[in-house]
Motif scaffolding. Structure first.
Motif, short mmCIF file in Angstrom:
data_model
loop_
_atom_site.label_atom_id
_atom_site.label_comp_id
_atom_site.label_asym_id
_atom_site.label_seq_id
_atom_site.Cartn_x
_atom_site.Cartn_y
_atom_site.Cartn_z
N LYS A 202 -76.13 -23.83 -49.53
CA LYS A 202 -75.02 -23.61 -50.44
C LYS A 202 -74.98 -22.16 -50.92
O LYS A 202 -73.90 -21.59 -51.11
CB LYS A 202 -75.13 -24.56 -51.63
CG LYS A 202 -74.87 -26.01 -51.30
CD LYS A 202 -74.94 -26.88 -52.54
CE LYS A 202 -74.62 -28.34 -52.22
NZ LYS A 202 -74.69 -29.19 -53.44
N ILE A 203 -76.15 -21.58 -51.13
CA ILE A 203 -76.22 -20.19 -51.59
C ILE A 203 -75.62 -19.26 -50.54
O ILE A 203 -74.81 -18.37 -50.85
CB ILE A 203 -77.68 -19.80 -51.91
CG1 ILE A 203 -78.09 -20.42 -53.26
CG2 ILE A 203 -77.85 -18.28 -51.94
CD1 ILE A 203 -79.54 -20.24 -53.60
N ARG A 204 -76.00 -19.43 -49.30
CA ARG A 204 -75.47 -18.58 -48.24
C ARG A 204 -73.97 -18.74 -48.09
O ARG A 204 -73.25 -17.78 -47.78
CB ARG A 204 -76.18 -18.89 -46.92
CG ARG A 204 -77.62 -18.37 -46.86
CD ARG A 204 -78.28 -18.72 -45.55
NE ARG A 204 -79.62 -18.18 -45.45
CZ ARG A 204 -79.92 -16.96 -45.00
NH1 ARG A 204 -78.94 -16.17 -44.60
NH2 ARG A 204 -81.17 -16.55 -44.93
N ALA A 205 -73.48 -19.96 -48.34
CA ALA A 205 -72.04 -20.21 -48.22
C ALA A 205 -71.24 -19.52 -49.32
O ALA A 205 -70.11 -19.06 -49.09
CB ALA A 205 -71.77 -21.71 -48.22
N ILE A 206 -71.80 -19.43 -50.52
CA ILE A 206 -71.05 -18.88 -51.65
C ILE A 206 -71.16 -17.36 -51.74
O ILE A 206 -70.28 -16.71 -52.31
CB ILE A 206 -71.53 -19.53 -52.98
CG1 ILE A 206 -70.45 -19.37 -54.06
CG2 ILE A 206 -72.85 -18.94 -53.46
CD1 ILE A 206 -70.75 -20.16 -55.32
N CYS A 207 -72.20 -16.78 -51.16
CA CYS A 207 -72.44 -15.34 -51.29
C CYS A 207 -71.53 -14.52 -50.37
O CYS A 207 -71.32 -14.87 -49.21
CB CYS A 207 -73.90 -15.00 -50.97
SG CYS A 207 -75.05 -15.46 -52.27
N ASP A 208 -71.02 -13.41 -50.90
CA ASP A 208 -70.31 -12.44 -50.08
C ASP A 208 -71.29 -11.58 -49.30
O ASP A 208 -70.98 -11.12 -48.19
CB ASP A 208 -69.43 -11.57 -50.97
CG ASP A 208 -68.37 -12.39 -51.70
OD1 ASP A 208 -67.47 -12.92 -51.02
OD2 ASP A 208 -68.47 -12.52 -52.93
N VAL A 209 -72.46 -11.34 -49.90
CA VAL A 209 -73.57 -10.65 -49.24
C VAL A 209 -74.84 -11.37 -49.62
O VAL A 209 -75.02 -11.76 -50.78
CB VAL A 209 -73.65 -9.17 -49.69
CG1 VAL A 209 -74.96 -8.53 -49.23
CG2 VAL A 209 -72.47 -8.38 -49.15
N TYR A 210 -75.75 -11.55 -48.66
CA TYR A 210 -77.02 -12.24 -48.94
C TYR A 210 -78.14 -11.47 -48.24
O TYR A 210 -78.03 -11.13 -47.06
CB TYR A 210 -76.98 -13.68 -48.43
CG TYR A 210 -78.25 -14.46 -48.71
CD1 TYR A 210 -78.47 -15.01 -49.97
CD2 TYR A 210 -79.22 -14.63 -47.73
CE1 TYR A 210 -79.63 -15.71 -50.24
CE2 TYR A 210 -80.38 -15.33 -47.99
CZ TYR A 210 -80.59 -15.86 -49.24
OH TYR A 210 -81.74 -16.56 -49.52
N ILE A 211 -79.21 -11.20 -48.98
CA ILE A 211 -80.34 -10.45 -48.44
C ILE A 211 -81.65 -11.16 -48.75
O ILE A 211 -81.73 -11.99 -49.65
CB ILE A 211 -80.39 -9.02 -49.01
CG1 ILE A 211 -80.59 -9.06 -50.54
CG2 ILE A 211 -79.16 -8.22 -48.61
CD1 ILE A 211 -80.92 -7.72 -51.16
N GLN A 212 -82.68 -10.80 -48.00
CA GLN A 212 -84.04 -11.25 -48.29
C GLN A 212 -84.80 -10.20 -49.11
O GLN A 212 -85.74 -10.55 -49.83
CB GLN A 212 -84.82 -11.52 -46.98
CG GLN A 212 -84.40 -12.80 -46.28
CD GLN A 212 -83.12 -12.62 -45.49
OE1 GLN A 212 -82.89 -11.59 -44.87
NE2 GLN A 212 -82.26 -13.63 -45.53
N ASP A 213 -84.41 -8.94 -49.00
CA ASP A 213 -85.16 -7.84 -49.62
C ASP A 213 -84.18 -6.69 -49.87
O ASP A 213 -83.29 -6.44 -49.06
CB ASP A 213 -86.29 -7.40 -48.68
CG ASP A 213 -87.23 -6.41 -49.32
OD1 ASP A 213 -86.81 -5.26 -49.54
OD2 ASP A 213 -88.39 -6.76 -49.59
#
Length: 219
Positions: A202-213
């Protein structure tokens, strides 16, 4: 491509716990610390989930299960006292976060903090790592009485920045706060936090940008 995304906003509201600081394991740890100081064990109902359940949920269950003689506000106050020690002694920033903050500022982006923690904990914790002076202000959901679950918190932060919500981004690790920011019309930038793993999809779906670091954003 990620850095080109920054042209869409003029300001970034940064969450603190789990985003700027690697503090979420400590917030969950105090669920154990609070009982251990009283010679008690966690209730069986949440023992397996104690690292993912919220502190407020755990505190309510403790009050129901044990004769503590404390209100929810008193238990949460004790949690804050325990956390104050961790903030000043143990908790470190997320890797590369200072570098990324400096990069944003060099590009003319305005920065503030939007945290669930009270300012009396947040400001000294950020100052300890020379991060506090990188932000225009720190806004606390605890102090303001505005929960991060809904859009009101983020709309107020945008108002204080003097910007429309769609010119602001929120950097977060927690799904519930991402949902609130998205409902307010902000761009949502997410960073990986292990405690949020059950909500990863769900987090990846809602984010415009997603990072690990944060290193992924530094140039």
């Amino acid at each position: 491509m990620i850095n080109a995304f920054e042209d869409r906003f003029d300001a970034v509201i940064f969450d603190m716990d789990g985003t700027l600081l690697d503090s979420m394991p400590y917030w969950r740890r105090i669920n154990y610390d609070f009982l251990a100081q009283r010679g008690l064990e966690p209730p069986q109902e949440i023992r397996a989930d104690l690292m993912s359940v919220s502190n407020r949920v755990a505190a309510k269950l403790y009050i129901e299960k044990f004769d503590l003689g404390l209100t929810l506000e008193q238990v949460m106050g004790e949690y804050q006292r325990l956390m104050a020690v961790y903030y000043q002694r143990d908790i470190q920033p997320k890797p590369h976060v200072a570098r990324y903050l400096d990069q944003l500022r060099a590009r003319g982006k305005r920065l503030c903090v939007g945290t669930a923690s009270p300012c009396r904990l947040a400001c000294p914790a950020l100052a300890r790592h020379h991060l506090l002076d990188k932000f225009e202000f720190v806004m606390s959901a605890f102090d303001e009485g505005i929960p991060k679950e809904g859009p009101a918190f983020y709309l107020e932060a945008a108002r204080r920045l003097g910007l429309p919500p769609n010119r602001c981004a929120m950097f977060e690790d927690a799904l519930y706060a991402m949902e609130g920011a998205k409902a307010a019309g902000l761009w949502v930038m997410g960073i990986e936090e292990k405690i949020q793993a059950p909500f990863a999809q769900k987090i990846r779906a809602i984010c415009d940008v997603y990072i690990q670091d944060f290193a992924q954003l530094c140039v």
